[in-house]
Design an enzyme around this catalytic site. Structure first.
Site, PDB file in Angstrom:
ATOM      1  CE  LYS A 150     -55.845  45.266 -65.368  1.00  0.00           C
ATOM      2  NZ  LYS A 150     -56.044  45.116 -66.806  1.00  0.00           N
TER       3      LYS A 150
ATOM      4  CE  LYS B 273     -49.143  39.519 -61.437  1.00  0.00           C
ATOM      5  NZ  LYS B 273     -50.098  39.652 -62.496  1.00  0.00           N
TER       6      LYS B 273
ATOM      7  CE  LYS C  93     -47.103  46.325 -66.618  1.00  0.00           C
ATOM      8  NZ  LYS C  93     -47.055  45.839 -67.961  1.00  0.00           N
TER       9      LYS C  93
HETATM   10  P1  ADP Z   1     -48.534  43.493 -64.787  1.00  0.00           P
HETATM   11  O1  ADP Z   1     -49.163  42.643 -63.707  1.00  0.00           O
HETATM   12  O2  ADP Z   1     -47.142  43.866 -64.430  1.00  0.00           O
HETATM   13  O3  ADP Z   1     -49.382  44.701 -65.147  1.00  0.00           O
HETATM   14  P2  ADP Z   1     -49.519  42.414 -67.247  1.00  0.00           P
HETATM   15  O4  ADP Z   1     -50.858  42.233 -66.644  1.00  0.00           O
HETATM   16  O5  ADP Z   1     -49.321  43.492 -68.269  1.00  0.00           O
HETATM   17  O6  ADP Z   1     -48.442  42.589 -66.081  1.00  0.00           O
HETATM   18  O7  ADP Z   1     -49.075  41.024 -67.867  1.00  0.00           O
HETATM   19  C1  ADP Z   1     -48.569  40.770 -69.165  1.00  0.00           C
HETATM   20  C2  ADP Z   1     -48.311  39.281 -69.315  1.00  0.00           C
HETATM   21  O8  ADP Z   1     -47.299  38.852 -68.399  1.00  0.00           O
HETATM   22  C3  ADP Z   1     -49.546  38.403 -69.009  1.00  0.00           C
HETATM   23  O9  ADP Z   1     -49.555  37.275 -69.875  1.00  0.00           O
HETATM   24  C4  ADP Z   1     -49.325  37.989 -67.594  1.00  0.00           C
HETATM   25  O10 ADP Z   1     -49.965  36.771 -67.283  1.00  0.00           O
HETATM   26  C5  ADP Z   1     -47.806  37.843 -67.527  1.00  0.00           C
HETATM   27  N1  ADP Z   1     -47.320  38.136 -66.162  1.00  0.00           N
HETATM   28  C6  ADP Z   1     -47.342  39.341 -65.549  1.00  0.00           C
HETATM   29  N2  ADP Z   1     -46.808  39.261 -64.310  1.00  0.00           N
HETATM   30  C7  ADP Z   1     -46.456  37.958 -64.131  1.00  0.00           C
HETATM   31  C8  ADP Z   1     -45.843  37.236 -63.059  1.00  0.00           C
HETATM   32  N3  ADP Z   1     -45.479  37.843 -61.936  1.00  0.00           N
HETATM   33  N4  ADP Z   1     -45.635  35.919 -63.219  1.00  0.00           N
HETATM   34  C9  ADP Z   1     -45.984  35.296 -64.382  1.00  0.00           C
HETATM   35  N5  ADP Z   1     -46.557  35.913 -65.429  1.00  0.00           N
HETATM   36  C10 ADP Z   1     -46.789  37.231 -65.330  1.00  0.00           C
END
Ligand code: ADP
Ligand code: TRP
Length: 330
Positions: A110, A189, A192
């Site tokens: 981050k 992956k 956001k």
């Molecule tokens: P982002 O990476 O978009 O900020 P978050 O960290 O808020 O997403 O993730 C929220 C939930 O969704 C977590 O449990 C995370 O493991 C899951 N998650 C986020 N992106 C993915 C992905 N590309 N594939 C599988 N699970 C995901």
């Protein structure tokens, strides 16, 4: 069996969030006592705008309910409505070795993306451990990127139990291997922070444009297409029927279908998959009071569990009156 998970209201949920976390969590609500919450305390590490945070929380509640979170089966609440969790986070932080947090990938990821390296961001996994431990959770459904946070949670629980006597259960992550990492538009992956997402409730024209923008190679229409690492195939598998997916795999294998055509089919499958959820969301949107009532009821139930665990914790560490811990242990 108590199942618990949280999701940050830090933006609009996408296919990665849905298949990685929301769908497995919704499926698990049949299998035990589920506690799901909107992690607004965590979101403060990145969203520092009161109006935006409030909107995000409400929208995420709509999204999760529209996708099938059933408030009759699951306790659904806002993290900050049970502020005891911040008290527990402090207590846990006093036994958490700095080195444990220094090893966490998520802080490094981050900050390398420009998020301010605040103490809150560094201590994020301690608050997450408090979320999990304060509800005596057994199982925590998350995407693979949260696995390390679950390991930290277990380490903190072990340290607390060693230091103060048996207080906490050791939770287990539930990570569905088939959807552990959902790829984004560019093949990395979906996240956001990588600007490669497909949002669950994007309007039709936006969704179509996004999907038509998936990066592909220059294989001519008539030739077979590489299947390994194909974002189109990976996403299609998540949303299409088995027969449709086999047909698409066949088209990749033998050639004859252009990427434009394959992407159109992917768009159709995504649009259809989320159609019932879109309808449900429109219904929920019409009654914001109902959604707030669900969260308020959830908070009340969650607080009852948290209060019980906090009595145990305070007594074990020597804050507040001593109680017979054995009587309240899990
Ligand atoms: P982002 O990476 O978009 O900020 P978050 O960290 O808020 O997403 O993730 C929220 C939930 O969704 C977590 O449990 C995370 O493991 C899951 N998650 C986020 N992106 C993915 C992905 N590309 N594939 C599988 N699970 C995901
Ligand atoms: N850290 C999780 C994420 O970014 C959200 C979260 C906060 C969480 N507390 C939790 C997930 C407790 C599971 C259990 O996605």
């Amino acid at each position: 069996m108590r199942i618990l998970s949280g999701i940050q209201p830090s933006g609009t949920p996408h296919l990665g969030n849905y298949f990685g976390m929301m769908k497995p969590a919704i499926e698990l609500q049949e299998r035990g006592e589920a506690y799901y919450f909107i992690a607004d305390f965590h979101a403060l590490t990145t969203v520092q705008n009161a109006a935006a945070l409030r909107v995000n929380v409400h929208e995420l509640a709509l999204d999760f309910l529209a996708c099938g979170l059933d408030p009759a089966r699951s306790v659904f609440f806002r993290q900050s409505d049970v502020p005891q969790v911040a008290e527990l986070a402090w207590i846990l932080s006093t036994v958490t070795p700095m080195g444990l947090l220094e090893r966490c990938h998520s802080f490094k990821d981050k900050t390398s993306r420009g998020i301010a390296p605040s103490h809150g961001l560094f201590a994020y996994p301690v608050l997450m451990a408090a979320d999990i431990l304060i509800y005596d959770s057994d199982i925590v459904p998350v995407g693979r990127d949260q696995k390390q946070h679950l390991e930290v949670t277990r380490d903190i629980a072990i340290k607390m139990n060693e230091t103060f006597g048996s207080i906490f259960k050791l939770p287990e992550p539930a990570i569905q291997e088939s959807t552990a990492v959902v790829p984004g538009l560019d093949g990395a992956k979906m996240s956001k922070s990588y600007h490669n997402t497909i949002d669950l409730f994007a309007p039709e024209n936006v969704l179509r444009k996004k999907i038509m923008g998936i990066k592909t190679d220059s294989t001519p229409v008539e030739e077979p297409k590489p299947m390994e690492g194909s974002v189109i195939l990976a996403l299609h598998k998540l949303v299409a029927s088995e027969a449709d997916h086999l047909a698409m795999e066949n088209d990749f294998r033998v050639g004859g279908a252009g990427y434009g055509d394959l992407k159109k089919r992917l768009f159709g499958a995504v649009w259809e998959y989320f159609a019932p959820f879109r309808a449900k969301r429109v219904e929920l949107e019409a009654d914001p009071g109902h959604v707030e009532k669900i969260l308020a009821d959830g908070a009340q139930k969650a607080a009852t569990v948290a209060d019980g665990v906090m009595r145990r914790v305070r007594s074990a560490v020597g804050i507040g009156p001593g109680i017979d811990n054995a009587a309240t242990r899990p």
